[in-house]
Design a protein around this motif. Structure first.
Motif, PDB file in Angstrom:
ATOM      1  N   GLU A   9       0.831  -1.203   0.000  1.00  0.00           N
ATOM      2  CA  GLU A   9       0.000   0.000   0.000  1.00  0.00           C
ATOM      3  C   GLU A   9       0.866   1.254   0.000  1.00  0.00           C
ATOM      4  OE1 GLU A   9      -2.839   0.076   3.120  1.00  0.00           O
ATOM      5  OE2 GLU A   9      -3.921  -1.721   2.428  1.00  0.00           O
ATOM      6  N   GLY A  10       1.936   1.219   0.784  1.00  0.00           N
ATOM      7  CA  GLY A  10       2.840   2.362   0.827  1.00  0.00           C
ATOM      8  C   GLY A  10       3.488   2.625  -0.513  1.00  0.00           C
ATOM      9  N   GLN A  11       3.837   1.549  -1.223  1.00  0.00           N
ATOM     10  CA  GLN A  11       4.449   1.684  -2.532  1.00  0.00           C
ATOM     11  C   GLN A  11       3.474   2.318  -3.528  1.00  0.00           C
ATOM     12  OE1 GLN A  11       7.599   1.162  -3.443  1.00  0.00           O
ATOM     13  NE2 GLN A  11       7.076   1.878  -5.487  1.00  0.00           N
ATOM     14  N   GLU A  12       2.233   1.908  -3.456  1.00  0.00           N
ATOM     15  CA  GLU A  12       1.222   2.477  -4.357  1.00  0.00           C
ATOM     16  C   GLU A  12       1.022   3.963  -4.080  1.00  0.00           C
ATOM     17  OE1 GLU A  12      -2.181   0.074  -3.706  1.00  0.00           O
ATOM     18  OE2 GLU A  12      -1.365  -1.713  -4.720  1.00  0.00           O
ATOM     19  N   PHE A  13       1.022   4.342  -2.785  1.00  0.00           N
ATOM     20  CA  PHE A  13       0.862   5.752  -2.439  1.00  0.00           C
ATOM     21  C   PHE A  13       2.069   6.563  -2.913  1.00  0.00           C
ATOM     22  CE2 PHE A  13       1.280   9.311   0.605  1.00  0.00           C
ATOM     23  CZ  PHE A  13       0.058   9.933   0.369  1.00  0.00           C
ATOM     24  N   LEU A  14       3.274   5.981  -2.735  1.00  0.00           N
ATOM     25  CA  LEU A  14       4.496   6.666  -3.157  1.00  0.00           C
ATOM     26  C   LEU A  14       4.485   6.915  -4.662  1.00  0.00           C
ATOM     27  CD1 LEU A  14       7.261   7.754  -2.198  1.00  0.00           C
ATOM     28  CD2 LEU A  14       8.207   5.468  -2.606  1.00  0.00           C
ATOM     29  N   GLU A  15       3.991   5.948  -5.425  1.00  0.00           N
ATOM     30  CA  GLU A  15       3.953   6.092  -6.884  1.00  0.00           C
ATOM     31  C   GLU A  15       3.000   7.199  -7.326  1.00  0.00           C
ATOM     32  OE1 GLU A  15       2.979   2.211  -8.252  1.00  0.00           O
ATOM     33  OE2 GLU A  15       4.993   1.392  -7.893  1.00  0.00           O
ATOM     34  N   LYS A  16       1.991   7.498  -6.498  1.00  0.00           N
ATOM     35  CA  LYS A  16       1.084   8.593  -6.824  1.00  0.00           C
ATOM     36  C   LYS A  16       1.759   9.954  -6.618  1.00  0.00           C
ATOM     37  CE  LYS A  16      -3.109   6.051  -5.543  1.00  0.00           C
ATOM     38  NZ  LYS A  16      -4.260   5.990  -4.606  1.00  0.00           N
ATOM     39  N   ILE A  17       2.727   9.994  -5.716  1.00  0.00           N
ATOM     40  CA  ILE A  17       3.410  11.258  -5.410  1.00  0.00           C
ATOM     41  C   ILE A  17       4.600  11.469  -6.333  1.00  0.00           C
ATOM     42  CG2 ILE A  17       4.562  12.598  -3.606  1.00  0.00           C
ATOM     43  CD1 ILE A  17       1.613  12.010  -3.055  1.00  0.00           C
ATOM     44  N   VAL A  18       5.453  10.446  -6.452  1.00  0.00           N
ATOM     45  CA  VAL A  18       6.699  10.547  -7.221  1.00  0.00           C
ATOM     46  C   VAL A  18       6.411  10.147  -8.669  1.00  0.00           C
ATOM     47  CG1 VAL A  18       9.075   9.768  -7.439  1.00  0.00           C
ATOM     48  CG2 VAL A  18       8.062  10.046  -5.170  1.00  0.00           C
ATOM     49  N   GLN A  19       6.579  11.082  -9.563  1.00  0.00           N
ATOM     50  CA  GLN A  19       6.235  10.836 -10.968  1.00  0.00           C
ATOM     51  C   GLN A  19       7.365  10.200 -11.763  1.00  0.00           C
ATOM     52  OE1 GLN A  19       5.085  15.009 -10.395  1.00  0.00           O
ATOM     53  NE2 GLN A  19       3.771  14.708 -12.175  1.00  0.00           N
ATOM     54  N   LEU A  20       8.584  10.348 -11.278  1.00  0.00           N
ATOM     55  CA  LEU A  20       9.738   9.762 -11.970  1.00  0.00           C
ATOM     56  C   LEU A  20      10.753   9.335 -10.922  1.00  0.00           C
ATOM     57  CD1 LEU A  20      11.458   9.200 -14.542  1.00  0.00           C
ATOM     58  CD2 LEU A  20      12.349  11.523 -14.296  1.00  0.00           C
ATOM     59  N   SER A  21      11.137   8.066 -10.958  1.00  0.00           N
ATOM     60  CA  SER A  21      12.076   7.555  -9.959  1.00  0.00           C
ATOM     61  C   SER A  21      13.205   6.801 -10.640  1.00  0.00           C
ATOM     62  CB  SER A  21      11.348   6.621  -8.980  1.00  0.00           C
ATOM     63  OG  SER A  21      12.252   6.080  -8.047  1.00  0.00           O
ATOM     64  N   HIS A  22      14.411   7.016 -10.155  1.00  0.00           N
ATOM     65  CA  HIS A  22      15.585   6.290 -10.660  1.00  0.00           C
ATOM     66  C   HIS A  22      16.326   5.677  -9.477  1.00  0.00           C
ATOM     67  CE1 HIS A  22      16.167   6.882 -15.006  1.00  0.00           C
ATOM     68  NE2 HIS A  22      15.493   7.993 -14.850  1.00  0.00           N
ATOM     69  N   ASP A  23      16.781   4.445  -9.662  1.00  0.00           N
ATOM     70  CA  ASP A  23      17.607   3.796  -8.644  1.00  0.00           C
ATOM     71  C   ASP A  23      19.062   4.230  -8.819  1.00  0.00           C
ATOM     72  OD1 ASP A  23      15.463   2.405  -7.632  1.00  0.00           O
ATOM     73  OD2 ASP A  23      15.785   0.683  -8.954  1.00  0.00           O
ATOM     74  N   VAL A  24      19.755   4.385  -7.698  1.00  0.00           N
ATOM     75  CA  VAL A  24      21.192   4.627  -7.773  1.00  0.00           C
ATOM     76  C   VAL A  24      21.843   3.353  -8.290  1.00  0.00           C
ATOM     77  CG1 VAL A  24      23.281   5.177  -6.471  1.00  0.00           C
ATOM     78  CG2 VAL A  24      21.105   6.235  -5.840  1.00  0.00           C
ATOM     79  N   PRO A  25      22.595   3.414  -9.367  1.00  0.00           N
ATOM     80  CA  PRO A  25      23.190   2.178  -9.914  1.00  0.00           C
ATOM     81  C   PRO A  25      24.188   1.581  -8.938  1.00  0.00           C
ATOM     82  CG  PRO A  25      24.118   4.120 -10.995  1.00  0.00           C
ATOM     83  CD  PRO A  25      22.988   4.614 -10.143  1.00  0.00           C
ATOM     84  N   PRO A  26      24.207   0.262  -8.813  1.00  0.00           N
ATOM     85  CA  PRO A  26      25.167  -0.374  -7.905  1.00  0.00           C
ATOM     86  C   PRO A  26      26.593  -0.218  -8.415  1.00  0.00           C
ATOM     87  CG  PRO A  26      24.067  -2.031  -9.240  1.00  0.00           C
ATOM     88  CD  PRO A  26      23.385  -0.721  -9.542  1.00  0.00           C
ATOM     89  N   VAL A  27      27.528  -0.227  -7.478  1.00  0.00           N
ATOM     90  CA  VAL A  27      28.938  -0.160  -7.854  1.00  0.00           C
ATOM     91  C   VAL A  27      29.371  -1.543  -8.331  1.00  0.00           C
ATOM     92  CG1 VAL A  27      31.261   0.412  -7.065  1.00  0.00           C
ATOM     93  CG2 VAL A  27      29.286   1.569  -6.071  1.00  0.00           C
ATOM     94  N   ALA A  28      30.080  -1.591  -9.450  1.00  0.00           N
ATOM     95  CA  ALA A  28      30.586  -2.874  -9.952  1.00  0.00           C
ATOM     96  C   ALA A  28      31.503  -3.497  -8.903  1.00  0.00           C
ATOM     97  CB  ALA A  28      31.347  -2.666 -11.253  1.00  0.00           C
ATOM     98  N   PRO A  29      31.376  -4.798  -8.627  1.00  0.00           N
ATOM     99  CA  PRO A  29      32.189  -5.439  -7.582  1.00  0.00           C
ATOM    100  C   PRO A  29      33.680  -5.192  -7.738  1.00  0.00           C
ATOM    101  CG  PRO A  29      30.480  -6.937  -8.346  1.00  0.00           C
ATOM    102  CD  PRO A  29      30.438  -5.736  -9.259  1.00  0.00           C
ATOM    103  N   GLU A  30      34.172  -5.273  -8.980  1.00  0.00           N
ATOM    104  CA  GLU A  30      35.617  -5.076  -9.163  1.00  0.00           C
ATOM    105  C   GLU A  30      36.020  -3.634  -8.849  1.00  0.00           C
ATOM    106  OE1 GLU A  30      33.536  -4.853 -13.203  1.00  0.00           O
ATOM    107  OE2 GLU A  30      33.501  -6.129 -11.406  1.00  0.00           O
ATOM    108  N   MET A  31      35.116  -2.670  -9.127  1.00  0.00           N
ATOM    109  CA  MET A  31      35.424  -1.278  -8.809  1.00  0.00           C
ATOM    110  C   MET A  31      35.420  -1.062  -7.293  1.00  0.00           C
ATOM    111  SD  MET A  31      33.489   2.183 -10.077  1.00  0.00           S
ATOM    112  CE  MET A  31      33.880   1.824 -11.805  1.00  0.00           C
TER     113      MET A  31
END
Length: 544
Positions: free
Chosen positions: A200-222
């Motif tokens: 339910e919280g995720q659905e509410f968040l999607e109504k507020i945030v119109q565009l979301s990007h995840d921070v890309p993970p750091v490559a293990p070797e890096m």
């Protein structure tokens, strides 16, 4: 990614309000990404930046006023934004009376600055909140570029505070020419919004945030490269430490490297290393220090159990105290260490096997007996109880000699002058401690010029304590015999005979000469038959 998000945050969008999100786990780099976005906006000159720290408000009643006042104050610094700042300040007065905020000391400057706004507002005709809101919207609509509001660390607030901030964003999200950019851990915020119902919280968040990007993970070797660089900078000159490169490589591959999943993990770890290294110095193997400190930072619960389980981790299988009952308790303690690591259980188990070989038998591995303890002590491994205590207490126990001094004594065994000079600096207890520690070097005692060390050690035997402190005490003098025995045992019988004859010429006290003669000979209960029987008879006859 920062460039793309900065461009999106400042795009015209027909003057409408817009809400964006940057999501990622704690330590994944959300703040760094937010800072890069801000730098791009400033460099391009495509937006006006406003930073809002939700940590600064102490109640939901203060939140709206605090937010609007932050916008007004920060925008007032831009020459072309005077009208917008004034309108937002007036709107704040409508929504929250200043008198309610006076108890909060951090708001004193805001109260003072807002007093003028309140006086001006009182001189005007009374207006409604909706009218003031429309005035703010009109002023924002006239701007030549967008206002970008950065809200960081949303996920570090309490659940109720998270809900308050999201409601605030919803309130101002439709302001024209305004982009709200939030940074948060999506799962945590969703749980807070849904009051533990994450869906339910995720659905509410999607109504507020119109565009979301995840921070890309750091490559293990890096990340691995960053970790190695951070360790190198923290350690500095390797010659200051006792360092076994193979031990470090093995423990890094087995588990140490996998404990770090974000850049923040690496930074926190690098920050704690210098203090521990300064306290422990070269008394503990560097690979062991680096590994234990990694456990302290990344799996503190397991680390605390390791510190509390010294006997379980260091007791060898042939110890007198290693009974079936004690072994069962030790197995339980080590299992608890692994279990407390949670998702890092396999890595912690592998690290325990590497650092504490005696504990391997409780993890399905090999058994190690007391013959290994000498090597562990010499190599300054925490597998030895004394070294374990040095790491835990961050200091040497009373009367314990520095490991560097013991190494220096070992390296001087073939140099009569250097060995004499070093031993002369020690008192009786220090000399006894040194001789006891030298026994750990048995496998590496030099076979050339052995007469030097034998004669010098016997020359100092008279300085050692002869009195017995308890019924099992043999006196401190026996330490010389034990070290000399280990030196001579490495020689064949003809060489042992030559070394004995040469050393006897350089030993002054008759009692010490007699002790050496008995040691190499065939007398019952005292001789170790280190020379041939014929040579033993001749050496003894010459002595008498």
């Amino acid at each position: 990614l920062a460039e793309a998000l900065a461009a999106r945050a400042t795009a015209p969008l027909s003057g409408q309000g817009f809400v964006m999100g940057v999501s990622g786990a704690w330590g994944s780099g959300k703040t760094s990404l937010l800072n890069l976005i801000a730098a791009n906006v400033q460099a391009a000159g495509t937006g006006y930046l406003v930073r809002f720290d939700p940590w600064l408000f102490s109640s939901s009643e203060e939140l709206v006023l605090r937010f609007l006042r932050e916008m007004a104050v920060q925008l007032r610094g831009e020459p072309r934004l005077g009208e917008v700042a004034s309108r937002i300040g007036d709107y704040a007065q409508i929504l929250a009376p200043l008198t309610a905020l006076s108890p909060a000391p951090w708001l004193a400057p805001a109260v003072s600055a807002g007093g003028g706004l309140l006086k001006r507002w009182r001189k005007r005709e009374p207006v409604s909140a909706e009218q003031q809101r429309d005035a703010v919207r009109e002023a924002l609509r006239k701007l030549d570029r967008r206002v970008v509001v950065l809200i960081d660390d949303l996920d570090r607030l309490q659940a109720a505070e998270i809900r308050d901030v999201v409601r605030l964003v919803k309130l101002v999200g439709d302001f024209p020419n305004t982009t709200s950019l939030l940074a948060y851990d999506q799962a945590r915020v969703a749980r807070a919004l849904g009051e533990r119902n994450e869906q339910e919280g995720q659905e509410f968040l999607e109504k507020i945030v119109q565009l979301s990007h995840d921070v890309p993970p750091v490559a293990p070797e890096m990340l691995s490269g960053l970790l190695v660089d951070a360790i190198s900078r923290a350690v500095g000159d390797l010659t200051r430490y006792h360092f076994d490169e193979n031990a470090y490589r093995n423990v890094f591959v087995d588990g140490l490297g996998a404990l770090f999943t974000t850049v923040r993990d690496v930074r926190r770890y690098a920050n704690v290393l210098p203090a521990t290294l300064a306290l422990v110095g070269d008394e503990v193997e560097l690979a062991d220090i680096l590994t234990l400190e990694a456990l302290r930072v990344r799996v503190p619960t397991s680390f605390a159990l390791i510190i509390a389980s010294k006997q379980a981790l260091t007791e060898v299988h042939d110890s007198l105290s290693a009974t079936p009952a004690s072994n069962a308790i030790a197995a339980q303690q080590i299992a608890a260490i692994v279990e407390a690591a949670g998702g890092f259980g396999e890595e912690v188990a592998a690290i325990v096997r590497r650092l504490f070989p005696a504990a391997q038998r409780h993890l399905g591995g090999s058994s190690y007996g007391s013959t290994w303890r000498g090597a562990w002590r010499r190599n300054r491994r925490v597998a030895h109880p004394e070294v374990f205590d040095i790491y835990v207490n961050k200091t040497l126990a009373s009367g314990m000699l520095p490991a560097a001094l013991v190494d220096r004594a070992f390296n001087s065994l073939q140099d009569r002058e250097a060995l004499f000079g070093l031993l002369d600096t020690l008192d009786s207890d220090g000399l006894a401690s040194l001789l006891e520690r030298l026994e750990h070097y048995e496998q590496d005692f030099p076979t050339e010029d052995a007469e030097v060390s034998v004669s010098v050690l016997y020359a100092h035997r008279g300085r050692l304590r002869e009195a017995k402190r308890h019924v099992m005490d043999l006196g401190a003098g026996h330490h010389v015999s034990r070290v000399v025995l280990r030196i001579l045992r490495k020689l064949d019988r003809p060489e042992a005979s030559r070394v004995t004859r040469t050393a006897l010429e350089n030993i002054d006290a008759f009692s010490d000469r007699g002790e050496l003669v008995r040691l190499v000979g065939y007398r019952e209960d005292s001789g170790h038959q280190l020379v041939s029987e014929e040579d033993a008879v001749q050496i003894e006859a010459a002595f008498f």
